[in-house]
Design a protein around this motif. Structure first.
Motif, short mmCIF file in Angstrom:
data_model
loop_
_atom_site.label_atom_id
_atom_site.label_comp_id
_atom_site.label_asym_id
_atom_site.label_seq_id
_atom_site.Cartn_x
_atom_site.Cartn_y
_atom_site.Cartn_z
N THR A 89 -2.23 16.39 0.73
CA THR A 89 -2.83 15.67 -0.41
C THR A 89 -4.12 16.38 -0.82
O THR A 89 -4.38 16.60 -2.00
CB THR A 89 -3.12 14.19 -0.04
OG1 THR A 89 -1.92 13.60 0.42
CG2 THR A 89 -3.64 13.41 -1.24
N CYS A 141 0.84 -1.21 0.00
CA CYS A 141 0.00 0.00 0.00
C CYS A 141 0.87 1.25 0.00
O CYS A 141 0.56 2.23 -0.68
CB CYS A 141 -0.93 0.01 1.22
SG CYS A 141 -2.22 -1.23 1.11
N TRP A 191 6.22 12.62 1.84
CA TRP A 191 6.04 11.17 1.67
C TRP A 191 7.37 10.43 1.76
O TRP A 191 7.44 9.34 2.31
CB TRP A 191 5.32 10.85 0.35
CG TRP A 191 3.84 11.10 0.45
CD1 TRP A 191 3.12 12.08 -0.16
CD2 TRP A 191 2.88 10.36 1.25
NE1 TRP A 191 1.79 12.01 0.20
CE2 TRP A 191 1.62 10.97 1.06
CE3 TRP A 191 2.98 9.27 2.11
CZ2 TRP A 191 0.45 10.51 1.70
CZ3 TRP A 191 1.83 8.80 2.73
CH2 TRP A 191 0.58 9.42 2.52
N ILE A 243 -4.71 7.45 -3.80
CA ILE A 243 -4.19 7.60 -2.43
C ILE A 243 -5.34 7.45 -1.43
O ILE A 243 -5.24 6.72 -0.44
CB ILE A 243 -3.48 8.96 -2.24
CG1 ILE A 243 -2.21 9.01 -3.10
CG2 ILE A 243 -3.15 9.22 -0.76
CD1 ILE A 243 -1.40 10.29 -2.97
N LEU A 267 -5.52 4.52 1.36
CA LEU A 267 -5.28 5.02 2.73
C LEU A 267 -6.01 4.21 3.83
O LEU A 267 -5.39 3.89 4.85
CB LEU A 267 -5.65 6.51 2.82
CG LEU A 267 -4.91 7.33 3.86
CD1 LEU A 267 -3.41 7.27 3.68
CD2 LEU A 267 -5.39 8.77 3.82
N VAL A 327 0.79 4.32 -2.71
CA VAL A 327 0.61 5.73 -2.30
C VAL A 327 1.81 6.57 -2.72
O VAL A 327 1.67 7.66 -3.28
CB VAL A 327 0.37 5.81 -0.76
CG1 VAL A 327 0.48 7.25 -0.27
CG2 VAL A 327 -0.99 5.23 -0.41
#
Lengths: 166, 166
Positions: free
Chosen positions: B116, B38, B150, B74, B78, B42
């Protein structure tokens, strides 16, 4: 020089010793390795999901490949370089770990899958236009690639749980 | 605050779920593998979106279309990231809740989620005319901060294992 001699030479090099003995060098290289692996796998998935017609459907495959593959290659070179540095810090222990060996084989298979696709299945890539489902060769290559890279991540994580601590 | 964290750690570690995660083979590696995959999705979505703003990738596609394809993924991933992360915290509460780097990672994650949304609003929803009037600088600055955040989250995630717990 035998393979064992080469491994010993790498493991006893000053750079390997610095990585092994230092407090922050190994985790720092590992951090860069993780970022590069994430970018490599994530960018490969973008193209694989397009080959499976599951994402980026409005993009011709060739345009998406030309746009994303440079990112994949840059990330892969960084991942391979940092991976090599981590490997030489404890080369014999890594080689004795089955998950590490399997990971290398899986990466080689993923590369072979990409080459086979590039030279055989994807010769008429320019014809795979937007909103079109790629032919079965493309879909098989995409599915195989996702499966192989997920297996690479599984082996990569399992190394940490199974490394001989001695 | 510290006392509350100690108490929470103690309570969590005595729950049935924590015991199950700790004692069942392959649960922790399995959760970590899903979490890493994941993270890869992302991080790549963030890299491609920021890369489009910088003019590195997908140059033949409008920014808003790239953001629609990647930033939205994303939000989809999430919840899985939060779920697997939460289960890992329940399974090993001492390793995470009493770790300063884990606290830093959570703070950065919160900031990244906000950013984001900000980037999505700028790139996807701002009318073209307004985006031009405000200039590219603000969007580029937000994208730099977004990508840096990130990257830092990934680095912090790796350093948790090397930071001693309180």
């Amino acid at each position: 020089m035998t393979f064992r001699d080469l491994i010993a030479l790498l493991e006893n090099s000053s750079i390997a010793e610095a990585i092994r003995e230092g407090d922050w060098l190994f985790p720092s290289i590992e951090s860069v390795h993780v970022i590069a692996i994430c970018a490599t796998i994530g960018s490969i998935f973008i193209l694989d999901l397009r080959l499976l017609n599951m994402a980026s459907r409005d993009r011709p495959v060739i345009n998406l490949a030309r746009s994303v593959l440079p990112l994949t290659w840059i990330a892969f070179v960084i991942a391979a370089t940092t991976g090599f540095l981590l490997f030489i810090s404890n080369a014999s222990r890594y080689l004795a770990n089955g998950y590490f060996d399997t990971k290398l084989v899986l990466i080689a298979l993923a590369g072979a899958n990409m080459l086979v696709f590039h030279f055989l299945g994807g010769r008429d890539l320019t014809k795979w236009v937007a909103d079109a489902r790629p032919p079965s060769a493309g879909r098989i290559a995409g599915a195989l690639s996702i499966a192989l890279w997920v297996a690479v991540v599984i082996c990569g994580r399992m190394i940490g749980f199974t490394m001989d601590p001695t | 605050m510290e006392y509350a964290l100690y108490e929470l750690t103690g309570r969590l570690s005595h729950t049935w779920l924590s015991g199950f995660i700790q004692t069942t083979p392959y649960v922790i590696p399995g959760l970590q593998i899903v979490h890493i995959l994941c993270v890869a999705i992302v991080f790549t979505a963030a890299t491609v979106t920021a890369g489009r703003v910088f003019g590195w990738v997908e140059r033949d596609v409008e920014e808003s279309r790239v953001a629609r394809r990647f930033l939205t993924s994303i939000w989809k991933v999430l919840p899985i990231l939060v779920l697997t992360g939460s289960l890992l915290v329940v399974g090993e509460p001492r390793r995470s809740l009493l770790n300063a780097t884990f606290g830093l990672k959570m703070a950065l994650l919160l900031f990244a989620i906000i950013l984001t949304g900000v980037l999505q609003a700028r790139v996807m929803h701002l009318p073209d005319g307004m985006r031009r009037r405000e200039g590219r600088t603000a969007t580029i600055m937000v994208s730099i901060a977004f990508l840096t955040l990130w990257c830092t989250i990934l680095v912090a995630g790796r350093w948790i294992a090397y930071t001693p717990t309180a």
